[in-house]
Design a protein around this motif. Sequence first.
Motif, PDB file in Angstrom:
ATOM      1  N   ASP A   9      16.615  -2.510  -5.706  1.00 13.82           N
ATOM      2  CA  ASP A   9      16.297  -2.171  -4.318  1.00 13.82           C
ATOM      3  C   ASP A   9      14.942  -1.499  -4.257  1.00 13.82           C
ATOM      4  O   ASP A   9      14.447  -0.959  -5.250  1.00 13.82           O
ATOM      5  CB  ASP A   9      17.371  -1.231  -3.766  1.00 13.82           C
ATOM      6  N   THR A  10      14.344  -1.519  -3.062  1.00 10.99           N
ATOM      7  CA  THR A  10      13.091  -0.792  -2.864  1.00 10.99           C
ATOM      8  C   THR A  10      13.413   0.513  -2.172  1.00 10.99           C
ATOM      9  O   THR A  10      13.989   0.527  -1.087  1.00 10.99           O
ATOM     10  CB  THR A  10      12.137  -1.626  -1.985  1.00 10.99           C
ATOM     11  N   ASP A  56       6.210   0.121 -10.311  1.00  4.96           N
ATOM     12  CA  ASP A  56       5.146   0.943  -9.722  1.00  4.96           C
ATOM     13  C   ASP A  56       5.460   1.294  -8.284  1.00  4.96           C
ATOM     14  O   ASP A  56       6.079   0.524  -7.556  1.00  4.96           O
ATOM     15  CB  ASP A  56       3.822   0.184  -9.772  1.00  4.96           C
ATOM     16  N   SER A  57       4.998   2.458  -7.875  1.00  3.98           N
ATOM     17  CA  SER A  57       5.200   2.878  -6.490  1.00  3.98           C
ATOM     18  C   SER A  57       3.970   2.522  -5.680  1.00  3.98           C
ATOM     19  O   SER A  57       2.849   2.681  -6.138  1.00  3.98           O
ATOM     20  CB  SER A  57       5.397   4.392  -6.427  1.00  3.98           C
ATOM     21  N   TYR A  58       4.194   2.063  -4.470  1.00  6.19           N
ATOM     22  CA  TYR A  58       3.074   1.705  -3.604  1.00  6.19           C
ATOM     23  C   TYR A  58       3.139   2.476  -2.315  1.00  6.19           C
ATOM     24  O   TYR A  58       4.203   2.807  -1.821  1.00  6.19           O
ATOM     25  CB  TYR A  58       3.109   0.206  -3.285  1.00  6.19           C
ATOM     26  N   ILE A  59       1.959   2.729  -1.756  1.00  8.16           N
ATOM     27  CA  ILE A  59       1.900   3.320  -0.426  1.00  8.16           C
ATOM     28  C   ILE A  59       1.252   2.283   0.467  1.00  8.16           C
ATOM     29  O   ILE A  59       0.185   1.761   0.154  1.00  8.16           O
ATOM     30  CB  ILE A  59       1.081   4.620  -0.434  1.00  8.16           C
ATOM     31  N   PHE A  60       1.908   1.998   1.574  1.00  5.27           N
ATOM     32  CA  PHE A  60       1.397   0.956   2.446  1.00  5.27           C
ATOM     33  C   PHE A  60       0.684   1.544   3.636  1.00  5.27           C
ATOM     34  O   PHE A  60       0.946   2.667   4.044  1.00  5.27           O
ATOM     35  CB  PHE A  60       2.544   0.051   2.893  1.00  5.27           C
ATOM     36  N   LYS A  69      10.171  -0.022  -6.346  1.00  6.12           N
ATOM     37  CA  LYS A  69      11.235  -0.974  -6.650  1.00  6.12           C
ATOM     38  C   LYS A  69      12.025  -0.421  -7.825  1.00  6.12           C
ATOM     39  O   LYS A  69      11.464  -0.071  -8.864  1.00  6.12           O
ATOM     40  CB  LYS A  69      10.602  -2.314  -7.037  1.00  6.12           C
ATOM     41  N   HIS A  71      15.427  -0.716 -10.411  1.00  6.29           N
ATOM     42  CA  HIS A  71      16.573  -1.439 -10.961  1.00  6.29           C
ATOM     43  C   HIS A  71      17.558  -0.384 -11.445  1.00  6.29           C
ATOM     44  O   HIS A  71      17.179   0.490 -12.221  1.00  6.29           O
ATOM     45  CB  HIS A  71      16.144  -2.312 -12.148  1.00  6.29           C
TER      46      HIS A  71
END
Lengths: 211, 213
Positions: A9-10, A56-60, A69, A71
């Motif tokens: 899941d994210t 990896d973590s992203y900032i949008f 994301k 697991h």
Amino acid sequence: MFVLVEMMDTVRIPPWQFEMKLNDSIAEELNKKLANKVVYNVGLCICLYDITKLEDSYIFPGDGASHTKVHFRYVVFHPFLDEILIGEIKGCSQDGVHVSLGFFDDIVIPPESLQQPAKFDEAEQVWVWEYETEEGAHDLYMDTGEEIRFRIVDENFVDTSPTGPSSTEASTSGATEEIQKKEAPYTLVVTMYNSYSTIGVHGILKRHCLF
Amino acid sequence: MQVSLFAPAPPIDFDSVFLPAGLSGNGGGFPPSTTTAAEMPRPARPESGGPVRGSAGAGRRRRAEEMEVKDANAALLSNFEVFQLLTDLKQQRKDSGKHKQSSGQQNLNTIMYETLKYISKTPCRFQSPEIVRDFLIAMKGHKLTKAEKLQLLNHRPMTAVEIQLMVEESEERLTEEQIESLLQTVSSILPGNPEEELQRQATMAAEEEGDPE
């Protein structure tokens, strides 16, 4: 009774939780999202077992929160077919005997699956097993609070996700309320019937040995 | 862990969170933000010939993925393992001190409490990893399926009838002596309720004293 389910899941972590360790905040978010909830065709989620992989973590743009994301593996209540479980009788109705496990309530024993002969006592709203022996008939009542063993026969998953507004004009008739019938998302159909009805316990039939 | 900050991009489409071309192509190659918004290189549009958005480039566009179940049956857990996990989790949460915002954590609290309550009524609370290991080693000779061994572990049957229910086609697969030996193994390796055991021994001793008379 319990299985381990691998999921992915994210997870969204809001900025005010950035000071927490990422693993902890992700664990908290996952538990917040899934604990005590039924996932369609999977079972009742209990708690997080472990996190297997963090990507990896992203900032949008436009959103200060980080998206990661994940697991992970989750402990889920999902008894297999023909499993024997012990539960407590919660009540009886015409549809059968309702049994509960404490954390899971939607277990029903349909009348056909009770030991035969069984009849429903209307006055006391309780199912009765009329057990015939040489000494005479013993009436065994399925009282509330009694411990009972049963075998899983079937399970039903219902998708209770919200549907869109119905096509009929419900807004015009303001007085009539749509009573949403709350369906249990996960029900178990179980049985007590089996061929081993001879319980040789010195003539005294212990109630908690009902199979 | 790498947290990337992206330059302003075209209006956000919250239905599909996409990764601007910069990531898939150059990776982190954005110039420092001295350039104005107008000059900032924008993610490719179809005419520019770069990575394409739209139907042709659908492969490049990743939807924010919904939760996915990779394996709904990765492993079977015994009641004891779940009991251990929940008690450890409870201990951890108690130790961490600060009261988690109850609104979010209420579900977890409820399910933990109820499940612990249920499992505490079963014989699993007296088990330990070594006991479980010994039990499984002892069970090797009996040729039972995983599900059957799990049920024996969770329920600790004391009578032959219970074994017959848990083991499929037990009449064909197990002889009377085998059922007896199975019962023996179960009651010797798996601990029962200590108070009940003492009570049983007391009553048995009393009966034996009564018999000779």
